[in-house]
Design a protein around this motif. Structure first.
Motif, PDB file in Angstrom:
ATOM      1  N   ARG A  62       0.817  -1.217   0.000  1.00  0.00           N
ATOM      2  CA  ARG A  62       0.000   0.000   0.000  1.00  0.00           C
ATOM      3  C   ARG A  62       0.846   1.260   0.000  1.00  0.00           C
ATOM      4  O   ARG A  62       0.322   2.368  -0.070  1.00  0.00           O
ATOM      5  CB  ARG A  62      -0.911  -0.010   1.223  1.00  0.00           C
ATOM      6  CG  ARG A  62      -1.948  -1.112   1.140  1.00  0.00           C
ATOM      7  CD  ARG A  62      -2.830  -1.193   2.349  1.00  0.00           C
ATOM      8  NE  ARG A  62      -3.226   0.111   2.842  1.00  0.00           N
ATOM      9  CZ  ARG A  62      -3.741   0.328   4.028  1.00  0.00           C
ATOM     10  NH1 ARG A  62      -3.923  -0.674   4.859  1.00  0.00           N
ATOM     11  NH2 ARG A  62      -4.080   1.540   4.415  1.00  0.00           N
ATOM     12  N   ALA A  63       2.151   1.106   0.108  1.00  0.00           N
ATOM     13  CA  ALA A  63       3.051   2.273   0.213  1.00  0.00           C
ATOM     14  C   ALA A  63       3.837   2.470  -1.075  1.00  0.00           C
ATOM     15  O   ALA A  63       3.955   1.574  -1.907  1.00  0.00           O
ATOM     16  CB  ALA A  63       4.020   2.067   1.377  1.00  0.00           C
ATOM     17  N   TRP A  64       4.382   3.663  -1.215  1.00  0.00           N
ATOM     18  CA  TRP A  64       5.315   3.950  -2.300  1.00  0.00           C
ATOM     19  C   TRP A  64       6.733   3.689  -1.794  1.00  0.00           C
ATOM     20  O   TRP A  64       7.052   3.981  -0.639  1.00  0.00           O
ATOM     21  CB  TRP A  64       5.231   5.405  -2.740  1.00  0.00           C
ATOM     22  CG  TRP A  64       3.985   5.775  -3.488  1.00  0.00           C
ATOM     23  CD1 TRP A  64       2.959   6.549  -3.048  1.00  0.00           C
ATOM     24  CD2 TRP A  64       3.647   5.406  -4.826  1.00  0.00           C
ATOM     25  NE1 TRP A  64       2.005   6.689  -4.015  1.00  0.00           N
ATOM     26  CE2 TRP A  64       2.401   5.988  -5.126  1.00  0.00           C
ATOM     27  CE3 TRP A  64       4.266   4.627  -5.792  1.00  0.00           C
ATOM     28  CZ2 TRP A  64       1.769   5.827  -6.336  1.00  0.00           C
ATOM     29  CZ3 TRP A  64       3.647   4.470  -7.018  1.00  0.00           C
ATOM     30  CH2 TRP A  64       2.406   5.061  -7.282  1.00  0.00           C
ATOM     31  N   ALA A  65       7.571   3.161  -2.665  1.00  0.00           N
ATOM     32  CA  ALA A  65       8.999   3.004  -2.361  1.00  0.00           C
ATOM     33  C   ALA A  65       9.751   3.880  -3.357  1.00  0.00           C
ATOM     34  O   ALA A  65       9.459   3.882  -4.558  1.00  0.00           O
ATOM     35  CB  ALA A  65       9.426   1.547  -2.480  1.00  0.00           C
ATOM     36  N   TYR A  66      10.715   4.631  -2.851  1.00  0.00           N
ATOM     37  CA  TYR A  66      11.417   5.647  -3.641  1.00  0.00           C
ATOM     38  C   TYR A  66      12.874   5.269  -3.864  1.00  0.00           C
ATOM     39  O   TYR A  66      13.507   4.656  -3.019  1.00  0.00           O
ATOM     40  CB  TYR A  66      11.358   6.998  -2.910  1.00  0.00           C
ATOM     41  CG  TYR A  66       9.965   7.533  -2.769  1.00  0.00           C
ATOM     42  CD1 TYR A  66       9.445   8.424  -3.694  1.00  0.00           C
ATOM     43  CD2 TYR A  66       9.153   7.154  -1.693  1.00  0.00           C
ATOM     44  CE1 TYR A  66       8.156   8.926  -3.563  1.00  0.00           C
ATOM     45  CE2 TYR A  66       7.866   7.646  -1.563  1.00  0.00           C
ATOM     46  CZ  TYR A  66       7.373   8.528  -2.501  1.00  0.00           C
ATOM     47  OH  TYR A  66       6.098   9.018  -2.378  1.00  0.00           O
ATOM     48  N   ARG A  67      13.385   5.684  -5.032  1.00  0.00           N
ATOM     49  CA  ARG A  67      14.801   5.537  -5.344  1.00  0.00           C
ATOM     50  C   ARG A  67      15.233   6.756  -6.146  1.00  0.00           C
ATOM     51  O   ARG A  67      14.412   7.376  -6.826  1.00  0.00           O
ATOM     52  CB  ARG A  67      15.092   4.249  -6.099  1.00  0.00           C
ATOM     53  CG  ARG A  67      14.648   4.264  -7.540  1.00  0.00           C
ATOM     54  CD  ARG A  67      15.110   3.054  -8.346  1.00  0.00           C
ATOM     55  NE  ARG A  67      14.580   1.839  -7.789  1.00  0.00           N
ATOM     56  CZ  ARG A  67      15.247   0.692  -7.754  1.00  0.00           C
ATOM     57  NH1 ARG A  67      16.423   0.601  -8.286  1.00  0.00           N
ATOM     58  NH2 ARG A  67      14.726  -0.377  -7.220  1.00  0.00           N
TER      59      ARG A  67
END
Length: 118
Positions: A62-67
């Motif tokens: 349900r979350a965003w993961a950032y790079r």
């Protein structure tokens, strides 16, 4: 490309050090700031960085993961190029920049320029 603010820089440092995309909670847990920023503050900063194409994101549950969209060196080079592009007198800007770097960096710059021209 504009310069990053203090919190943006701290968040990007966390992302550049990570080997995989990070959620807001993971970024928040890796920040060493006193006082610790709020979860929503970190989420807003990451969303702003995404809108500016400085980070990419992907769904992780349900979350965003950032790079980072670019490596640190690439990002820094883009920032330097942006400063030159916005300068009214590129030669004067370059001359001032060269005047601010130390002798070892200047020697390295000369060496890199020689390599590039070969």
């Amino acid at each position: 490309m504009r310069r990053l603010g203090e919190l943006e820089t701290a968040i990007m440092d966390v992302l550049w050090a990570a080997s995989a995309p990070l959620t807001v909670r993971a970024v928040l847990g890796s920040l060493s700031r006193d006082p610790e920023p709020a979860y929503t503050t970190v989420m807003t900063v990451l969303d702003n960085l995404h809108r500016k194409d400085i980070v990419t994101r992907e769904r992780t549950g349900r979350a965003w993961a950032y790079r980072p969209a670019l490596g640190r060196d690439e990002f820094d080079a883009e920032a330097m190029a942006s400063v030159l592009e916005s300068s009214a007198d590129r030669g004067a800007t370059l001359l001032r920049f060269i005047g601010k770097i130390g002798p070892e960096e200047l020697a390295r710059l000369r060496s890199l320029m020689d390599e590039a021209s070969e």
